[in-house]
Design a protein around this motif. Structure first.
Motif, mmCIF file in Angstrom:
data_model
loop_
_atom_site.group_PDB
_atom_site.id
_atom_site.type_symbol
_atom_site.label_atom_id
_atom_site.label_comp_id
_atom_site.label_asym_id
_atom_site.label_seq_id
_atom_site.Cartn_x
_atom_site.Cartn_y
_atom_site.Cartn_z
ATOM 1 N N GLU A 176 0.822 -1.205 0.000
ATOM 2 C CA GLU A 176 0.000 0.000 0.000
ATOM 3 C C GLU A 176 0.858 1.258 0.000
ATOM 4 O OE1 GLU A 176 -3.817 1.647 -0.204
ATOM 5 O OE2 GLU A 176 -3.178 -0.436 -0.290
ATOM 6 N N PHE A 177 1.838 1.322 0.907
ATOM 7 C CA PHE A 177 2.677 2.517 0.990
ATOM 8 C C PHE A 177 3.626 2.636 -0.208
ATOM 9 C CE2 PHE A 177 1.564 2.401 5.590
ATOM 10 C CZ PHE A 177 1.065 3.691 5.670
ATOM 11 N N THR A 178 4.017 1.500 -0.788
ATOM 12 C CA THR A 178 4.853 1.557 -1.993
ATOM 13 C C THR A 178 4.073 2.212 -3.127
ATOM 14 O OG1 THR A 178 6.092 -0.423 -1.333
ATOM 15 C CG2 THR A 178 6.178 0.204 -3.651
ATOM 16 N N LYS A 179 2.767 1.921 -3.221
ATOM 17 C CA LYS A 179 1.925 2.560 -4.233
ATOM 18 C C LYS A 179 1.879 4.069 -4.010
ATOM 19 C CE LYS A 179 -1.909 0.343 -3.712
ATOM 20 N NZ LYS A 179 -3.323 -0.106 -3.894
ATOM 21 N N TYR A 180 1.986 4.489 -2.752
ATOM 22 C CA TYR A 180 1.963 5.914 -2.457
ATOM 23 C C TYR A 180 3.291 6.599 -2.772
ATOM 24 C CZ TYR A 180 -2.057 4.539 0.463
ATOM 25 O OH TYR A 180 -3.229 4.044 0.924
ATOM 26 N N GLY A 181 4.311 5.796 -3.137
ATOM 27 C CA GLY A 181 5.628 6.369 -3.368
ATOM 28 C C GLY A 181 6.447 6.460 -2.104
ATOM 29 N N LEU A 182 6.087 5.662 -1.088
ATOM 30 C CA LEU A 182 6.817 5.670 0.184
ATOM 31 C C LEU A 182 7.569 4.358 0.326
ATOM 32 C CD1 LEU A 182 3.950 7.137 2.393
ATOM 33 C CD2 LEU A 182 6.014 8.329 1.682
ATOM 34 N N GLY A 183 8.509 4.111 -0.555
ATOM 35 C CA GLY A 183 9.187 2.823 -0.574
ATOM 36 C C GLY A 183 10.640 2.854 -0.145
ATOM 37 N N SER A 184 11.073 3.883 0.573
ATOM 38 C CA SER A 184 12.469 3.925 1.002
ATOM 39 C C SER A 184 12.748 2.821 2.008
ATOM 40 C CB SER A 184 12.806 5.286 1.623
ATOM 41 O OG SER A 184 12.189 5.411 2.888
ATOM 42 N N ASP A 185 14.004 2.394 2.090
ATOM 43 C CA ASP A 185 14.387 1.325 3.018
ATOM 44 C C ASP A 185 14.069 1.703 4.458
ATOM 45 O OD1 ASP A 185 15.281 -0.116 0.882
ATOM 46 O OD2 ASP A 185 17.395 0.433 1.138
ATOM 47 N N ILE A 187 4.755 -3.572 12.707
ATOM 48 C CA ILE A 187 3.830 -4.691 12.523
ATOM 49 C C ILE A 187 4.341 -5.949 13.220
ATOM 50 C CG2 ILE A 187 2.777 -6.238 10.837
ATOM 51 C CD1 ILE A 187 1.548 -3.460 10.973
ATOM 52 N N LEU A 188 5.622 -6.298 13.022
ATOM 53 C CA LEU A 188 6.136 -7.547 13.566
ATOM 54 C C LEU A 188 6.287 -7.515 15.090
ATOM 55 C CD1 LEU A 188 8.736 -8.704 10.890
ATOM 56 C CD2 LEU A 188 6.292 -9.134 11.043
ATOM 57 N N THR A 189 6.251 -6.312 15.682
ATOM 58 C CA THR A 189 6.300 -6.239 17.147
ATOM 59 C C THR A 189 4.900 -6.212 17.754
ATOM 60 O OG1 THR A 189 6.528 -3.821 16.973
ATOM 61 C CG2 THR A 189 8.542 -5.111 17.261
ATOM 62 N N GLY A 190 3.888 -6.426 16.921
ATOM 63 C CA GLY A 190 2.535 -6.577 17.432
ATOM 64 C C GLY A 190 1.689 -5.328 17.421
ATOM 65 N N THR A 191 2.156 -4.223 16.824
ATOM 66 C CA THR A 191 1.340 -3.015 16.762
ATOM 67 C C THR A 191 0.168 -3.253 15.816
ATOM 68 O OG1 THR A 191 3.343 -1.683 17.043
ATOM 69 C CG2 THR A 191 1.359 -0.537 16.278
ATOM 70 N N PRO A 192 -1.079 -3.012 16.261
ATOM 71 C CA PRO A 192 -2.234 -3.202 15.368
ATOM 72 C C PRO A 192 -2.084 -2.382 14.091
ATOM 73 C CG PRO A 192 -2.953 -2.862 17.625
ATOM 74 C CD PRO A 192 -1.483 -2.576 17.606
ATOM 75 N N THR A 193 -2.609 -2.906 12.987
ATOM 76 C CA THR A 193 -2.452 -2.250 11.687
ATOM 77 C C THR A 193 -2.969 -0.817 11.706
ATOM 78 O OG1 THR A 193 -2.694 -4.388 10.582
ATOM 79 C CG2 THR A 193 -3.003 -2.417 9.235
ATOM 80 N N SER A 194 -4.133 -0.601 12.319
ATOM 81 C CA SER A 194 -4.703 0.750 12.345
ATOM 82 C C SER A 194 -3.797 1.716 13.107
ATOM 83 C CB SER A 194 -6.091 0.716 12.993
ATOM 84 O OG SER A 194 -6.022 0.170 14.303
ATOM 85 N N GLN A 195 -3.253 1.264 14.231
ATOM 86 C CA GLN A 195 -2.366 2.120 15.032
ATOM 87 C C GLN A 195 -1.050 2.357 14.306
ATOM 88 O OE1 GLN A 195 -1.816 0.718 19.034
ATOM 89 N NE2 GLN A 195 -0.291 2.258 19.529
ATOM 90 N N ALA A 196 -0.546 1.311 13.631
ATOM 91 C CA ALA A 196 0.700 1.455 12.871
ATOM 92 C C ALA A 196 0.521 2.469 11.753
ATOM 93 C CB ALA A 196 1.118 0.109 12.296
ATOM 94 N N THR A 197 -0.648 2.435 11.090
ATOM 95 C CA THR A 197 -0.916 3.378 10.004
ATOM 96 C C THR A 197 -0.910 4.811 10.510
ATOM 97 O OG1 THR A 197 -2.261 1.716 8.860
ATOM 98 C CG2 THR A 197 -2.557 4.014 8.196
ATOM 99 N N LEU A 198 -1.503 5.037 11.683
ATOM 100 C CA LEU A 198 -1.516 6.384 12.261
ATOM 101 C C LEU A 198 -0.102 6.866 12.566
ATOM 102 C CD1 LEU A 198 -4.566 6.153 14.716
ATOM 103 C CD2 LEU A 198 -4.440 7.389 12.555
ATOM 104 N N LYS A 199 0.730 5.977 13.115
ATOM 105 C CA LYS A 199 2.115 6.355 13.437
ATOM 106 C C LYS A 199 2.902 6.666 12.177
ATOM 107 C CE LYS A 199 2.610 3.988 17.886
ATOM 108 N NZ LYS A 199 3.408 3.046 18.690
ATOM 109 N N LEU A 200 2.683 5.886 11.125
ATOM 110 C CA LEU A 200 3.412 6.101 9.877
ATOM 111 C C LEU A 200 2.982 7.411 9.206
ATOM 112 C CD1 LEU A 200 3.285 2.440 8.566
ATOM 113 C CD2 LEU A 200 5.314 3.662 9.332
#
Length: 490
Positions: free
Chosen positions: A225-234, A244-257
């Motif tokens: 999704e973010f790569t489509k937005y042009g946010l694909g930096s390492d 995500i892998l540390t257990g942050t819910p997707t909705s909360q992770a999206t807000l932080k990003l």
């Protein structure tokens, strides 16, 4: 045929009759301190206690008892003297080997001797031919009086049963099973607990793997999704993965990003809208607007004006931030290209009226948000009106063109009016000069473009006087000077 991988990484086969038993394995891991990996490396354990790597085809004799045969052998020796069950198992296995190979195994003689030494019934050693048997001496002593049994006694701790004699002695009649039963019950309880612990660990491991798979899937989804937005930096994708892998819910992770600097830079138009107190767009709407802008630029061959990816994103962010719709941008480009740049007469007039706007930056000027669409439309209409005067060989005055535009005249209406001005002006000048006067283009514009009644009457009077002078012989008359006027303005 089933296989297993031993501790050295080698693949080995299991005997077809070998059946793993989870309870036996759990009991062995509990009592012997084994790990699941160690048990697996030996092919597992069956209900009879055999390891897979020492059973059947993996044993020294290539023959083993099945679970049913093992149970039957144990049952036949149960309740006998110590070692009877083991001796029964050895005999059953030796008999099975003889039945399949034609001879007893090498270890059978030793097993028989061991059973005989334990006084297991049926296992009596026979003297060799050279052995001298010494007769048992006859006991010539006087026997003590025979005691009389007067009752029995059961040991409450062991369950052993004794006979009680009248002389106070007792003799063991049968061994009790309480201690064995207690030990068996403890082993069963331990085995059950070990099995439950093992099963719980398996469930926990499966749940861990399931959660890991779900988080990996969520990461891949957000990454796409973010790569489509042009946010694909390492760096950005690493932050996505960590959240995500540390257990942050997707909705909360999206807000932080969305709170990161990279995201803010990518959707800078939203930040400008937020600063102005406007609602922001979601990512899909934002990208859709960008695509619509780019389609318009591409349709007119103006992709070069957008520049590279980051430059174009910054340019389009201005339009989004300042509420310049794709339709407005399209209108601006259409005016710049179709109504000005592609028409030589209008372009020349535009350059004369607005010399600060050069051909080089004409389209860029029209796309600048600082000038409103209405202002640009007015400039184009003024230049178009001026061009109609120029095409008739007349003076194209900026003030007059502005006044006519403010009156609402279109280019087509101005063209018709200036055609009449160009037709009448030479003769009107001539007639006015005969009377010592001077007729101007401005007066003719008043009659034919501004519809001023005073200017229309002035033309009519010139015609009347000329008619009076020449009694109708003049080619110019009232009708020819005024027939093209529109409705009068007083």
């Amino acid at each position: 045929m089933a296989t297993f991988t031993d501790q050295f990484g080698n693949q080995k086969q299991l005997d077809p009759n070998f059946v793993r038993d989870t309870k036996a394995e759990a009991r062995a891991m509990k009592n012997l301190g084994l790990t699941k990996e160690q048990v697996n490396a030996r092919g597992g354990i069956n209900a009879s206690g055999y390891y897979g790597d020492s059973y059947g085809i993996n044993s020294s004799d290539k023959v083993s008892l099945t679970d049913a045969e093992y149970k039957a052998a144990i049952a036949s020796g149960a309740g006998g003297v110590s070692g009877a069950s083991g001796a029964a198992v050895n005999k059953a296995l030796a008999d099975k080997i003889k039945a399949q190979t034609g001879s007893y195994p090498d270890w059978w003689a030793g097993a028989q001797a061991a059973a005989a030494s334990n006084k297991v019934p049926g296992y009596v050693t026979t003297p060799t031919p050279t052995e001298v048997v010494t007769p048992t001496p006859v006991d010539t002593t006087v026997a003590e009086p025979v005691s009389k049994i007067v009752g029995t006694f059961v040991d409450p701790k062991t369950g052993d049963v004794y006979s009680l004699s009248d002389n106070g002695t007792r003799e063991l009649l049968s061994e009790g099973t309480k201690q064995a039963d207690a030990l068996s019950a403890k082993e069963a309880a331990d085995a059950k607990a070990a099995a439950e612990e093992y099963n719980a660990q398996m469930v926990a491991d499966a749940k861990t793997q399931e959660i890991k798979a779900e988080r990996q899937s969520a990461y891949e989804t957000l990454k796409d999704e973010f790569t489509k937005y042009g946010l694909g930096s390492d760096e950005f994708l690493a932050e996505v993965k960590n959240l995500i892998l540390t257990g942050t819910p997707t909705s909360q992770a999206t807000l932080k990003l969305r709170a990161t600097n990279e995201y803010a830079a990518r959707f800078a138009g939203n930040q400008e809208r937020r600063n102005a107190g406007k609602n922001v767009y979601d990512e899909a709407t934002y990208l859709s607007l960008e695509n619509q802008y780019r389609e318009t630029f591409g349709a007119y061959g103006l992709d070069n004006l957008l520049g590279d990816t980051k430059t174009s994103q910054a340019k389009l962010a201005q339009y989004i931030g300042q509420d310049k719709s794709p339709l407005e941008i399209k209108k601006r480009i259409q005016m710049a290209v179709e109504q000005v740049q592609n028409r030589t007469d209008v372009r020349l007039m535009f350059a004369e009226y607005y010399p600060q706007i050069t051909d080089k930056d004409l389209v860029s000027y029209f796309l600048e948000p600082k000038d409103t669409l209405a202002s640009l439309e007015s400039k184009v209409n003024i230049a178009s009106i001026g061009s109609t005067a120029m095409r008739q060989g007349l003076v194209a005055d900026l003030g007059t063109s502005q006044a006519l535009s403010e009156m609402g005249l279109t280019e087509a209406e101005a063209a018709a009016g200036y055609k009449n001005v160009a037709t009448v002006l030479p003769e009107a000048k001539k007639l006015s000069s005969l009377e010592g006067g001077q007729y101007t283009q401005t007066e003719a514009e008043g009659a034919y473009l501004k519809n001023l009644a005073s200017e229309q009457r002035k033309l009519a009077k010139l015609a009347e006087r000329e008619q009076a002078r020449f009694a109708g012989s003049s080619g110019v008359n009232k009708a020819s000077l005024t027939s093209s006027t529109k409705g009068q303005l007083y």
